[in-house]
Scaffold this motif. Structure first.
Motif, mmCIF file in Angstrom:
data_model
loop_
_atom_site.group_PDB
_atom_site.id
_atom_site.type_symbol
_atom_site.label_atom_id
_atom_site.label_comp_id
_atom_site.label_asym_id
_atom_site.label_seq_id
_atom_site.Cartn_x
_atom_site.Cartn_y
_atom_site.Cartn_z
ATOM 1 N N ALA A 4 0.830 -1.205 0.000
ATOM 2 C CA ALA A 4 0.000 0.000 0.000
ATOM 3 C C ALA A 4 0.863 1.253 0.000
ATOM 4 C CB ALA A 4 -0.929 -0.002 1.212
ATOM 5 N N THR A 5 1.996 1.205 0.691
ATOM 6 C CA THR A 5 2.928 2.338 0.700
ATOM 7 C C THR A 5 3.544 2.536 -0.670
ATOM 8 O OG1 THR A 5 3.439 1.938 3.029
ATOM 9 C CG2 THR A 5 5.002 3.283 1.782
ATOM 10 N N LEU A 6 3.971 1.437 -1.297
ATOM 11 C CA LEU A 6 4.532 1.526 -2.639
ATOM 12 C C LEU A 6 3.489 2.053 -3.617
ATOM 13 C CD1 LEU A 6 7.031 0.975 -4.408
ATOM 14 C CD2 LEU A 6 6.136 -1.326 -4.799
ATOM 15 N N SER A 7 2.250 1.636 -3.447
ATOM 16 C CA SER A 7 1.167 2.144 -4.286
ATOM 17 C C SER A 7 1.026 3.648 -4.121
ATOM 18 C CB SER A 7 -0.151 1.446 -3.927
ATOM 19 O OG SER A 7 -1.251 2.073 -4.570
ATOM 20 N N ALA A 8 1.047 4.120 -2.877
ATOM 21 C CA ALA A 8 0.908 5.555 -2.620
ATOM 22 C C ALA A 8 2.067 6.344 -3.217
ATOM 23 C CB ALA A 8 0.818 5.808 -1.120
ATOM 24 N N VAL A 9 3.285 5.840 -3.070
ATOM 25 C CA VAL A 9 4.464 6.544 -3.572
ATOM 26 C C VAL A 9 4.462 6.611 -5.095
ATOM 27 C CG1 VAL A 9 6.976 6.439 -3.737
ATOM 28 C CG2 VAL A 9 5.868 6.053 -1.534
ATOM 29 N N THR A 10 4.122 5.494 -5.751
ATOM 30 C CA THR A 10 4.149 5.480 -7.219
ATOM 31 C C THR A 10 2.959 6.224 -7.823
ATOM 32 O OG1 THR A 10 3.073 3.291 -7.180
ATOM 33 C CG2 THR A 10 5.480 3.351 -7.404
ATOM 34 N N HIS A 11 1.891 6.403 -7.046
ATOM 35 C CA HIS A 11 0.719 7.146 -7.526
ATOM 36 C C HIS A 11 0.668 8.548 -6.924
ATOM 37 C CE1 HIS A 11 -1.307 3.997 -9.823
ATOM 38 N NE2 HIS A 11 -0.994 3.142 -8.868
ATOM 39 N N ALA A 12 1.837 9.088 -6.567
ATOM 40 C CA ALA A 12 1.877 10.385 -5.882
ATOM 41 C C ALA A 12 1.207 11.500 -6.673
ATOM 42 C CB ALA A 12 3.330 10.768 -5.582
ATOM 43 N N GLY A 13 1.214 11.411 -8.003
ATOM 44 C CA GLY A 13 0.597 12.438 -8.828
ATOM 45 C C GLY A 13 -0.758 12.046 -9.382
ATOM 46 N N ASP A 14 -1.317 10.940 -8.896
ATOM 47 C CA ASP A 14 -2.589 10.429 -9.405
ATOM 48 C C ASP A 14 -3.764 11.220 -8.827
ATOM 49 O OD1 ASP A 14 -4.991 8.496 -9.470
ATOM 50 O OD2 ASP A 14 -3.504 7.445 -10.677
ATOM 51 N N PRO A 15 -4.836 11.417 -9.609
ATOM 52 C CA PRO A 15 -6.022 12.093 -9.072
ATOM 53 C C PRO A 15 -6.626 11.379 -7.863
ATOM 54 C CG PRO A 15 -6.124 12.032 -11.465
ATOM 55 C CD PRO A 15 -4.964 11.168 -11.061
ATOM 56 N N ASP A 16 -6.401 10.061 -7.744
ATOM 57 C CA ASP A 16 -6.953 9.299 -6.624
ATOM 58 C C ASP A 16 -6.030 9.272 -5.411
ATOM 59 O OD1 ASP A 16 -9.314 8.549 -7.923
ATOM 60 O OD2 ASP A 16 -8.310 6.891 -8.943
ATOM 61 N N ILE A 17 -4.971 10.062 -5.400
ATOM 62 C CA ILE A 17 -4.001 9.979 -4.310
ATOM 63 C C ILE A 17 -4.652 10.266 -2.960
ATOM 64 C CG2 ILE A 17 -3.251 12.369 -4.628
ATOM 65 C CD1 ILE A 17 -1.140 9.325 -3.447
ATOM 66 N N GLY A 18 -5.651 11.141 -2.918
ATOM 67 C CA GLY A 18 -6.322 11.428 -1.657
ATOM 68 C C GLY A 18 -6.965 10.194 -1.058
ATOM 69 N N ALA A 19 -7.694 9.435 -1.881
ATOM 70 C CA ALA A 19 -8.339 8.214 -1.406
ATOM 71 C C ALA A 19 -7.311 7.145 -1.046
ATOM 72 C CB ALA A 19 -9.301 7.692 -2.471
ATOM 73 N N ILE A 20 -6.204 7.098 -1.794
ATOM 74 C CA ILE A 20 -5.141 6.133 -1.508
ATOM 75 C C ILE A 20 -4.537 6.407 -0.138
ATOM 76 C CG2 ILE A 20 -2.846 5.335 -2.211
ATOM 77 C CD1 ILE A 20 -3.668 5.976 -5.113
#
Length: 298
Positions: free
Chosen positions: A158-174
């Motif tokens: 989950a941490t790796l997901s958050a780091v790699t999606h740092a610029g994703d529109p869904d980052i808030g929900a992540i």
């Protein structure tokens, strides 16, 4: 140049030595289940005065397939010189340890990930003496984990997901899913996850959201990041800058989620200078169905 996101993208594999093996479903690769994983020295310096260091180096031992080396590189941007360095790392490690070597490149943006995944050969096209074909992890193939229960099943993933999606529109929900999952784990487990996530989001708008979630959802933790947030909140002279950063983060989350932000909402957010109120609005902005809903409880 080493920076916090760079460190987080590969240190997470040192923190959880079996994380790579668990990526097989995500990457669609027949990766072995490692019986043991060992952190090896990452210094690849030759006897000549030329220093070469791979970001993280692991040895993964499998009962079925023997051992292999995993060289992990965190890549923040396209760099034409990197494929040659990667080829050197793999060749050197193969020579030194006599073990098959896998190169894993972790990226935070799709363009860099697609570039890193391109095969590069050291020889001419008709005679590719040495080809570099790294496995690449990035926003294009990492899961978007927005369910706290899923995040709790594998905090490192989950941490790796958050780091790699740092610029994703869904980052808030992540990030909200991750902070919620951390509420029910021991402090010694949560602390490194909090810090890795903070490092991985450094210098990005999502960092302010993560800091707020740590302060609100994980206020009972005494991690460095949590204490830093509280110290900043008590420090005189920083209130205006913190309020502006929080307001910017609220508007960014709303806009990235595709919600219509009216002039009235924008004016109310930017005109507020109360840190606690802004933190509450930011936390609600992650799940609100409309921009106006962030004010619902007031």
């Amino acid at each position: 140049m080493v920076n916090p996101p760079h460190e987080a993208m590969h240190h997470i594999f040192r923190h959880d030595l079996h994380l790579f093996s668990r990526l097989k479903d995500v990457l669609g690769l027949p990766l072995p289940d490692a019986v043991e994983a060992v952190v090896l020295p990452n210094d690849l310096t030759e006897t000549r005065p030329v220093e070469r260091r791979v970001d993280t180096l692991l040895r993964l031992d499998s009962a079925q397939d023997g051992s292999l080396l995993l060289a992990i590189e965190a890549q923040g941007r396209k760099d034409p010189s990197k494929p040659a360095s990667w080829a050197y790392y793999v060749s050197y490690l193969w020579t030194k340890y006599g073990l098959p070597t896998v190169l894993l490149v972790v990226c935070q943006d799709r363009a860099t990930a697609e570039w890193a995944a391109l095969p590069v050969s050291s020889g001419p096209a008709y005679m590719p003496t040495l080809s570099v074909r790294p496995i690449v992890v990035g926003p294009h193939n990492m899961p978007v984990i927005t369910d706290p229960a899923k995040a709790a099943e594998d905090l490192a993933l989950a941490t790796l997901s958050a780091v790699t999606h740092a610029g994703d529109p869904d980052i808030g929900a992540i990030l909200k899913a991750l902070s919620t999952a951390l509420r029910d784990v021991p402090e010694n487990v949560a602390d490194p996850i909090i810090e890795f996530t903070a490092q991985g989001l450094s210098k990005r708008p999502a960092q302010e959201l993560w800091r707020t979630l740590v302060a609100v959802d994980l206020s009972f933790y005494k991690s460095y990041l949590a204490e830093e947030i509280r110290d900043e909140g008590r420090a005189e002279g920083k209130a205006e800058g913190r309020a502006q950063a929080s307001a910017d983060a609220i508007l960014l989350v709303l806009e990235q989620r595709g919600l219509d932000v009216s002039d009235d909402v924008r004016a109310r957010v930017t005109g507020c200078d109360d840190p606690e109120t802004l933190r509450g609005w930011l936390a609600r902005a992650v799940t609100a169905v409309s921009a106006e809903e962030i004010f619902a409880e007031e």
